[in-house]
Scaffold this active site. Structure first.
Site, PDB file in Angstrom:
ATOM      1  N   ASP A  22      35.700  38.199  39.637  1.00  0.00           N
ATOM      2  CA  ASP A  22      36.079  36.979  40.356  1.00  0.00           C
ATOM      3  C   ASP A  22      37.569  36.991  40.698  1.00  0.00           C
ATOM      4  O   ASP A  22      38.362  37.669  40.042  1.00  0.00           O
ATOM      5  CB  ASP A  22      35.721  35.760  39.492  1.00  0.00           C
ATOM      6  CG  ASP A  22      35.624  34.485  40.312  1.00  0.00           C
ATOM      7  OD1 ASP A  22      35.630  34.566  41.554  1.00  0.00           O
ATOM      8  OD2 ASP A  22      35.548  33.404  39.707  1.00  0.00           O
ATOM      9  N   ASN A  70      25.895  33.605  47.316  1.00  0.00           N
ATOM     10  CA  ASN A  70      27.005  34.014  48.180  1.00  0.00           C
ATOM     11  C   ASN A  70      26.667  33.986  49.678  1.00  0.00           C
ATOM     12  O   ASN A  70      27.563  34.019  50.514  1.00  0.00           O
ATOM     13  CB  ASN A  70      27.531  35.408  47.802  1.00  0.00           C
ATOM     14  CG  ASN A  70      28.358  35.432  46.532  1.00  0.00           C
ATOM     15  OD1 ASN A  70      28.426  36.427  45.825  1.00  0.00           O
ATOM     16  ND2 ASN A  70      29.016  34.303  46.208  1.00  0.00           N
TER      17      ASN A  70
HETATM   18  C1  FPP Z   1      34.612  37.047  43.827  1.00  0.00           C
HETATM   19  O1  FPP Z   1      35.802  36.721  44.451  1.00  0.00           O
HETATM   20  C2  FPP Z   1      34.052  38.283  44.314  1.00  0.00           C
HETATM   21  C3  FPP Z   1      32.927  38.409  45.066  1.00  0.00           C
HETATM   22  C4  FPP Z   1      32.135  37.286  45.542  1.00  0.00           C
HETATM   23  C5  FPP Z   1      32.392  39.684  45.462  1.00  0.00           C
HETATM   24  C6  FPP Z   1      32.849  40.916  44.722  1.00  0.00           C
HETATM   25  C7  FPP Z   1      33.117  41.903  45.736  1.00  0.00           C
HETATM   26  C8  FPP Z   1      33.984  42.920  45.636  1.00  0.00           C
HETATM   27  C9  FPP Z   1      34.699  43.284  44.399  1.00  0.00           C
HETATM   28  C10 FPP Z   1      34.254  43.697  46.861  1.00  0.00           C
HETATM   29  C11 FPP Z   1      33.703  45.058  46.845  1.00  0.00           C
HETATM   30  C12 FPP Z   1      32.255  45.059  46.850  1.00  0.00           C
HETATM   31  C13 FPP Z   1      31.478  46.141  46.946  1.00  0.00           C
HETATM   32  C14 FPP Z   1      30.031  46.000  46.792  1.00  0.00           C
HETATM   33  C15 FPP Z   1      32.001  47.478  47.158  1.00  0.00           C
HETATM   34  P1  FPP Z   1      35.916  35.317  45.181  1.00  0.00           P
HETATM   35  O2  FPP Z   1      35.916  35.577  46.632  1.00  0.00           O
HETATM   36  O3  FPP Z   1      34.868  34.390  44.694  1.00  0.00           O
HETATM   37  O4  FPP Z   1      37.348  34.859  44.689  1.00  0.00           O
HETATM   38  P2  FPP Z   1      37.898  33.360  44.577  1.00  0.00           P
HETATM   39  O5  FPP Z   1      37.061  32.668  43.530  1.00  0.00           O
HETATM   40  O6  FPP Z   1      39.306  33.554  44.166  1.00  0.00           O
HETATM   41  O7  FPP Z   1      37.757  32.759  45.947  1.00  0.00           O
END
Ligand code: FPP
Length: 245
Positions: A22, A70
């Site tokens: 996250d 998501n």
């Molecule tokens: C959470 O950050 C992350 C995700 C929803 C997706 C995880 C994805 C990656 C690590 C990118 C690479 C993926 C692959 C499959 C190669 P958030 O966007 O919820 O962060 P925030 O809570 O700070 O907004």
């Protein structure tokens, strides 16, 4: 990574580490970058942590890449994540295969865009016999959905007379989950500080040790992983029983 001087107990390593990655968005926001750049940076963290887990001889690594919830994100972010998945597999698949890593998907990936499905199927097929480590990518994954699909499949088996209700043990039920016969996670890491499980591996984490850090996923390094494992090794896992000490 110097793992020799870490005082890690090599007979007490987690077999399975699961990670809620996250904070990509917050990482980007703090740097006045678009959220997508946070995901791109997060992809680099995945590579680092896969390598670290290999060095540490972790048997199973599971990362939460995309949840069933998501899809509610803006269309451009969803398609960026899908493209990033393809880019990740294009860039890393060969090396992972050479390192004897088996790739698995937790979740229903059939509803992803066709080019994603193709990349995934190729990766699964190529690495299916690999032994050193299993790398689970949870994609279009939700813990409740996973449990429900297991219940439905089991119901079908019962109605067709292939299994008796009385034979459904925890072990049998587990084998209907995406994780099948894999060991349950010993350690669950969550980055970016939220104190929740977000519908991740609900059945499998019954006795998992939790380690939550304020560090965002793009900033997460091997050092943080070692910190989490060191902390894990200090925990007294009683599984509902009494302490051994
Ligand atoms: C959470 O950050 C992350 C995700 C929803 C997706 C995880 C994805 C990656 C690590 C990118 C690479 C993926 C692959 C499959 C190669 P958030 O966007 O919820 O962060 P925030 O809570 O700070 O907004």
């Amino acid at each position: 990574m110097d793992i020799k001087n870490r005082n890690l107990e090599f007979n007490n390593m987690p077999q399975h580490i699961a990670i809620i990655m996250d904070g990509n968005g917050r990482w980007a926001k703090k740097r006045l970058l678009p959220r997508t750049m946070g995901h791109r940076e997060g992809m680099k963290s995945i590579k680092r942590i896969v390598e670290a887990c290999m060095e540490l001889k972790i048997q199973v690594l599971t990362v939460f890449a995309f949840s069933t919830e998501n899809w509610r994100r803006p269309q451009n972010e969803v398609s960026y994540l899908m493209d990033l998945l393809i880019e990740f597999l294009n860039k890393e698949l060969q090396e992972m295969h050479e390192n004897d890593i088996r790739i698995k998907i937790l979740g229903d990936f059939s509803s992803l865009p066709k080019n994603c499905v193709d990349s995934i199927e190729h990766a699964l097929q190529l690495t299916s016999e690999n032994q050193k480590m299993t790398f689970n990518l949870a994609i279009n994954y939700g813990g409740r959905t996973e449990i429900l699909q297991a219940v439905k499949r089991l119901g079908q088996e019962i109605s067709e007379g292939r299994i008796n209700t009385s034979d459904i043990s925890e072990e049998v039920f587990s084998s209907y989950l995406y994780t099948n016969t894999m060991p349950d996670p010993d350690l669950l890491i969550r980055t970016a500080g939220e104190l929740r499980l977000s519908n991740f591996l609900l059945w499998q984490i019954a006795y998992t040790e939790l380690w939550i850090t304020d560090v965002t996923w793009p900033e997460f390094t091997k050092e943080h992983l070692l910190q989490a494992i060191t902390e894990y090794q200090k925990r007294d896992r009683r599984f509902g029983g009494l302490s051994h000490q």
